[in-house]
Scaffold this active site. Structure first.
Site, PDB file in Angstrom:
ATOM      1  N   ARG A  85      41.610 -26.060  84.562  1.00 45.83           N
ATOM      2  CA  ARG A  85      40.950 -25.237  83.405  1.00 45.83           C
ATOM      3  C   ARG A  85      39.475 -25.153  83.710  1.00 45.83           C
ATOM      4  NH1 ARG A  85      39.374 -28.411  79.543  1.00 45.83           N
ATOM      5  NH2 ARG A  85      41.184 -29.474  79.304  1.00 45.83           N
ATOM      6  N   TYR A 115      38.960  -0.945  69.266  1.00 48.11           N
ATOM      7  CA  TYR A 115      40.358  -1.621  69.407  1.00 48.11           C
ATOM      8  C   TYR A 115      40.951  -2.196  68.116  1.00 48.11           C
ATOM      9  CZ  TYR A 115      44.239  -4.253  71.022  1.00 48.11           C
ATOM     10  OH  TYR A 115      45.406  -5.196  71.078  1.00 48.11           O
ATOM     11  N   ASP A 165      32.258  -3.677  75.308  1.00 54.52           N
ATOM     12  CA  ASP A 165      33.676  -3.620  75.747  1.00 54.52           C
ATOM     13  C   ASP A 165      33.760  -2.482  76.656  1.00 54.52           C
ATOM     14  OD1 ASP A 165      36.587  -3.181  76.080  1.00 54.52           O
ATOM     15  OD2 ASP A 165      36.876  -3.720  74.015  1.00 54.52           O
ATOM     16  N   LYS A 207      44.086  -3.759  81.638  1.00 51.67           N
ATOM     17  CA  LYS A 207      43.879  -2.135  81.558  1.00 51.67           C
ATOM     18  C   LYS A 207      43.680  -1.813  83.074  1.00 51.67           C
ATOM     19  CE  LYS A 207      44.977  -2.386  77.263  1.00 51.67           C
ATOM     20  NZ  LYS A 207      44.690  -3.655  76.683  1.00 51.67           N
TER      21      LYS A 207
END
Ligand SMILES: Cc1ncc(COP(=O)(O)O)c(C=O)c1O
Length: 373
Positions: free
Chosen positions: A25, A86, A160, A185
Site C-alpha cells: 500500500r 463531472y 481535473d 480515460k
C-alpha cells in the site's frame, strides 16, 4: 518493460530495516513507475530527493484521487468549484463530504473571472477546483488567471485535467498546485482499466498527499498500474487522431439540419475559442481534444432514437478510449447532479456527448449521418 510486482509485503533484515519497500500500500515498484511517469508528463518539477515519486500519486479510480485530495481540507473549509463538473465530483462534494467532513462547496461559473473574484471575497476558499474543458458542456477556464487568483488568496488550486491530458495542457506549468486525473480515460486509453492520479509541484503538498494516500489506502493496484503505463505509451499519437477527427465531426454536426448547436472548443462559434487556441496545444499548434457536445433539435424522444441507432459509436458512459462512445448526460453520467443545477447548465433532454475515438473519421461521420436520418 516494468514488471508487475505483486508482492504485498517485503522481508526486512532487522525490525524496521527494509530495502525501500515495506508493504505494497505504501511502496509498490509498478505503481511507482507509473507515478514517476505521470509526474514527468505533468511537469511536477520535483526531484526524487524531494519526493520518492516526484510528486505523483496513483489511486484506484479518479474519484478515489479526488476524495483523497479533498482530505487536504479541514472541516468547515469552503471550496470553490466550477459549476460544470463531472457528476461524480459534484456528488462527492455535495452528498458525501459536505455531510461527513463539513466542507462547504460553492459552485461558480469560473469562465467569468469577475464572479471568481467576488466569490473569493465572500467565501475565503481554501481550495479552487476546476475542469477545463468541462464535463459535459466543454466550457473553458483560463488556467493562468485562476492560478494567480488562487495564489493571491492562499487557496490550493486543483485542475481535473482528464479531458485535455498533459499532451494538450499542463496546468502545473501555468501555476496550478495540483493536477487530478481519471486515468480511466485518455491516459489508460483502451477502456480496460479504472484509475486516478494526483500530481503536485510542491514538495510540502507531496508530503501531505503521500501521507494521505497511505493513510486512506485507496491505491492503484500493480496490474492496473502496468496497464495504465502501457496505455500512456501511445497517448501522444492517440491524441493527434482524437483531436483531428473530433474537429471534423464537430464541423460536420454544426452544419447538420437536425443539430441545434455544437459545443467544441475548436469551432470559431465556441465562446472561448480564442482562449482554447492559446491554452490547448499539440505539437506546437492549437488542438482541442476528442470530446464534442451537441444539442439536438427536439427532446428526449429524438435523443433516444438517435442514440439507439448509432452502430460504430457505442452507447456507453466513460470517454477517452480508442473506440468512439456516445451518451446522454442527463440520464447517464450526470444523473446525480440535482435537476435544477442541470437545467441551469443546459444539461437537458436534447444534450448528447460524444467521445470521438481513433477509428476512420469517414466511418464515424457515416454512422452519425445514418443515425440522424
Ligand atoms: C472529468 C472527470 N473527472 C473525474 C472522473 C471520475 O473518474 P473515475 O470514473 O475514474 O472514478 C470522471 C469520470 O467520468 C471524469 O469524466
Amino acid at each position: 518493460m516494468p514488471p508487475i510486482c505483486t508482492s504485498s509485503t517485503f522481508a526486512q533484515s532487522s525490525p524496521g530495516v527494509h530495502q525501500g519497500f515495506e508493504y505494497s500500500r505504501s511502496h509498490n515498484a509498478t505503481r511507482f513507475a507509473l507515478e514517476r511517469c505521470l509526474a514527468n508528463l505533468e511537469s511536477s518539477g520535483l526531484s526524487k530527493e524531494q519526493d520518492t515519486t516526484n510528486g505523483a500519486f496513483a489511486f484506484a479510480s479518479g474519484l478515489a484521487a479526488s476524495a483523497t485530495c479533498l482530505e487536504l481540507l479541514d472541516s468547515g473549509d469552503s471550496i470553490l468549484c466550477m459549476d460544470d463538473v463531472y457528476g461524480g465530483t459534484n456528488r462527492l462534494l455535495n452528498r458525501v463530504r459536505k455531510r461527513s467532513m463539513g466542507i462547504r462547496p460553492v459552485h461558480v461559473d469560473l469562465t467569468n473571472l469577475a464572479t471568481l473574484v467576488s466569490a473569493i471575497k465572500v467565501h475565503a476558499p481554501k481550495m479552487i477546483w476546476v475542469e477545463t474543458p468541462s464535463n459535459p458542456t466543454l466550457k473553458l477556464v483560463d488556467l493562468r488567471e485562476v492560478a494567480a487568483l488562487g495564489a493571491s488568496c492562499g487557496a490550493i488550486t486543483v485542475c481535473d485535467n482528464t479531458f485535455a491530458t498533459p499532451v494538450l495542457q499542463r496546468p502545473l506549468e501555468l501555476g496550478f498546485d495540483v493536477v487530478m486525473h481519471s486515468t480511466t480515460k485518455y491516459l489508460g486509453g483502451h477502456s480496460d482499466v479504472v484509475g486516478g492520479a494526483l500530481v503536485t509541484r510542491h514538495a510540502e503538498l507531496a508530503q501531505r498527499l503521500r501521507f494521505l494516500q497511505n493513510a486512506i489506502g485507496s491505491v492503484m493496484g500493480p496490474f492496473d498500474a502496468y496497464l495504465t503505463l502501457r496505455g500512456i505509451k501511445t497517448l501522444h499519437i492517440r491524441m493527434r487522431q482524437h483531436c483531428a477527427s473530433a474537429l471534423r465531426i464537430a464541423q460536420f454536426l454544426e452544419a447538420h439540419l437536425k443539430v441545434l448547436s455544437v459545443s467544441y472548443p475548436g469551432l470559431a462559434s465556441h465562446k472561448q475559442h480564442a482562449l482554447a487556441s492559446r491554452q490547448m496545444k499539440l505539437d506546437g499548434s492549437s488542438a482541442f481534444g476528442g470530446m464534442v457536445t451537441i444539442h439536438l433539435k427536439g427532446g428526449l424522444a429524438e435523443s433516444r432514437a438517435f442514440l439507439e441507432r448509432v452502430k460504430v459509436f457505442a452507447l456507453a458512459e466513460s470517454l477517452g478510449g480508442v473506440e468512439s462512445l456516445i451518451e446522454h448526460p442527463a440520464i447517464m453520467t450526470h444523473a446525480s447532479v440535482p435537476p435544477e443545477q442541470r437545467a441551469a447548465l443546459g444539461i437537458g433532454d436534447n444534450l448528447v456527448r460524444l467521445s470521438v475515438g481513433i477509428e476512420e473519421t469517414a466511418d464515424l461521420i457515416a454512422d452519425l449521418t445514418q443515425a440522424l436520418r
